[in-house]
Scaffold this active site. Structure first.
Site, short mmCIF file in Angstrom:
data_model
loop_
_atom_site.label_atom_id
_atom_site.label_comp_id
_atom_site.label_asym_id
_atom_site.label_seq_id
_atom_site.Cartn_x
_atom_site.Cartn_y
_atom_site.Cartn_z
N GLY A 8 -32.61 -17.69 10.10
CA GLY A 8 -32.15 -18.49 11.25
C GLY A 8 -30.84 -19.18 10.91
N ILE A 11 -31.46 -12.99 13.54
CA ILE A 11 -31.87 -11.84 14.38
C ILE A 11 -30.65 -11.15 15.00
CG2 ILE A 11 -32.13 -13.17 16.52
CD1 ILE A 11 -34.67 -10.53 15.35
N TYR A 69 -44.03 -26.02 21.40
CA TYR A 69 -43.22 -26.23 20.19
C TYR A 69 -43.90 -27.27 19.28
CZ TYR A 69 -39.14 -28.01 17.53
OH TYR A 69 -38.27 -28.42 16.55
N LYS A 90 -45.61 -26.88 15.50
CA LYS A 90 -45.20 -27.71 14.36
C LYS A 90 -46.41 -28.45 13.77
CE LYS A 90 -40.90 -26.55 14.27
NZ LYS A 90 -40.40 -25.72 13.14
N ILE A 98 -31.05 -33.78 16.51
CA ILE A 98 -29.92 -33.63 15.59
C ILE A 98 -28.62 -33.47 16.40
CG2 ILE A 98 -28.91 -32.29 13.70
CD1 ILE A 98 -31.56 -33.46 12.88
C1 VAH Z 1 -35.84 -30.17 20.46
N1 VAH Z 1 -33.94 -30.52 18.98
O1 VAH Z 1 -35.26 -30.91 21.26
C2 VAH Z 1 -35.38 -30.21 19.00
C3 VAH Z 1 -36.09 -31.28 18.21
C4 VAH Z 1 -37.00 -33.60 18.16
C5 VAH Z 1 -36.52 -32.48 19.02
O2 VAH Z 1 -37.17 -30.76 17.52
O3 VAH Z 1 -36.74 -29.41 20.77
#
Ligand code: VAH
Length: 319
Positions: free
Chosen positions: A9, A36, A143, A147, A173
């Site tokens: 990635g 990818i 998501y 995690k 980030i």
């Molecule tokens: C998102 N930038 O927005 C990622 C992050 C804390 C959020 O994991 O899905």
């Protein structure tokens, strides 16, 4: 001796900057970037690069053996917003890729793994202020579920098979070198680009949405720090809370207006508002600060200055 590193990635928002940093530290010949597709030509053309499907164990094993890799940074994932559009693709990509890397380590083919978790592991029932390392975690996004489950598997593989896997729960980030893709915190990057391009931003979150955030240089420093720490310093093998600052879109607008006084914004919350509302406002990262000497450097004013200065300079180079 320098490790032989594979970044999976490597063309993504964090992966691309992590690749450049690791090449600078360990030497370009010791860092193989993969993705990818050829999504970031700076990454592709600045060192060793391989096309690699993170969901394909055999291809990953061939690449690892070709370059005698001992350390993998797994930075490929489908993020929160896109994951809600394609739930099963998000589950398959995020979980298959993690199991592939964990099993390479279990089978003693590689020695060390970095795997990013996220504040998305927390949900609406988690305490929102100064969220502790150990607390209620009922994520409401695919998501976040990947995690949370991924953290459980990392700890299991460490305890059961002695796999040296290390992980941090990234906040949102912010970077100027690469665009983010498919996240809920992406507004905090988009706003700077639009401020310079249009002097206006239509924000997809409401003005009072407070979220934990971090400048990319801090995130990269934390990633390097946890990987360079001695094994016995890593007391948490699920994933460490990590924090820098928390702010709202309103705070960012005020900060930008101190540089661009005519900048305007409209707030038009979309489906990502519900995702953002399920996450904490601030994070307690005292374990990371204690166990492996983490500390952040960038506050909102420093981030705004870095973003506007560098995006202006990029625009001048491209004009
Ligand atoms: C998102 N930038 O927005 C990622 C992050 C804390 C959020 O994991 O899905």
């Amino acid at each position: 001796m320098n490790p032989k590193i594979l970044i999976i990635g490597a063309c993504g928002q964090i992966g691309s900057e992590l690749t450049q940093k690791l090449r600078a530290i360990h030497g370009a010949d010791n860092v193989i970037a993969s993705d990818i597709n050829y999504g970031n030509l700076d990454v592709v053309n600045s060192g060793l690069f391989e096309i690699l499907d993170a969901q394909d164990y055999s291809s990953m094993k061939i690449c690892v053996e070709k370059y005698n890799i001992d350390t993998i940074y797994l930075m490929a994932a489908m993020l929160s917003a896109t994951g809600e559009k394609y739930p099963m693709k998000a589950w398959d990509l995020n979980m298959d890729s993690l199991f592939n890397v964990l099993n390479l380590a279990k089978n003693k083919i590689i020695n060390k793994i970095f795997w990013p978790s996220s504040i998305a592991v927390f949900g609406p029932t988690t305490p929102k202020e100064n969220t502790p390392q150990y607390t209620v975690m009922e994520p409401t996004t695919v998501y976040g579920i990947t995690k949370q489950v991924g953290e459980r598997w990392c700890e299991y593989y460490h305890n059961k098979y002695n796999v040296d896997v290390r992980s941090i729960r990234y906040p949102g980030i912010i970077s100027w070198k690469t665009l983010p893709g498919g996240g809920t915190t992406d507004y905090a990057v988009d706003i700077y680009h639009k401020a310079l391009a249009d002097n206006h931003y239509d924000c997809f979150l409401s003005e009072h949405t407070e979220l934990p955030m971090m400048f990319m240089d801090d995130a990269i420093e934390a990633t390097i720090k946890i990987m360079q720490a001695p094994p016995d310093a890593i007391k948490i093998r699920s994933s460490y809370n990590l924090a820098a600052i928390s702010f709202t879109p309103e705070h960012v607008v005020k900060s930008i207006k101190s540089h661009l006084k005519d900048f305007t914004v409209s707030y038009e919350p979309d489906f990502r508002q519900e995702i953002a509302d399920s996450w904490p406002k601030s994070i307690d990262d005292n374990h990371a600060r204690k166990d492996w000497n983490w500390s952040h450097h960038y506050d909102l004013e420093a981030i705004t200055n870095e973003m506007l200065t560098n995006l202006k300079s990029l625009a001048n180079q491209n004009s």
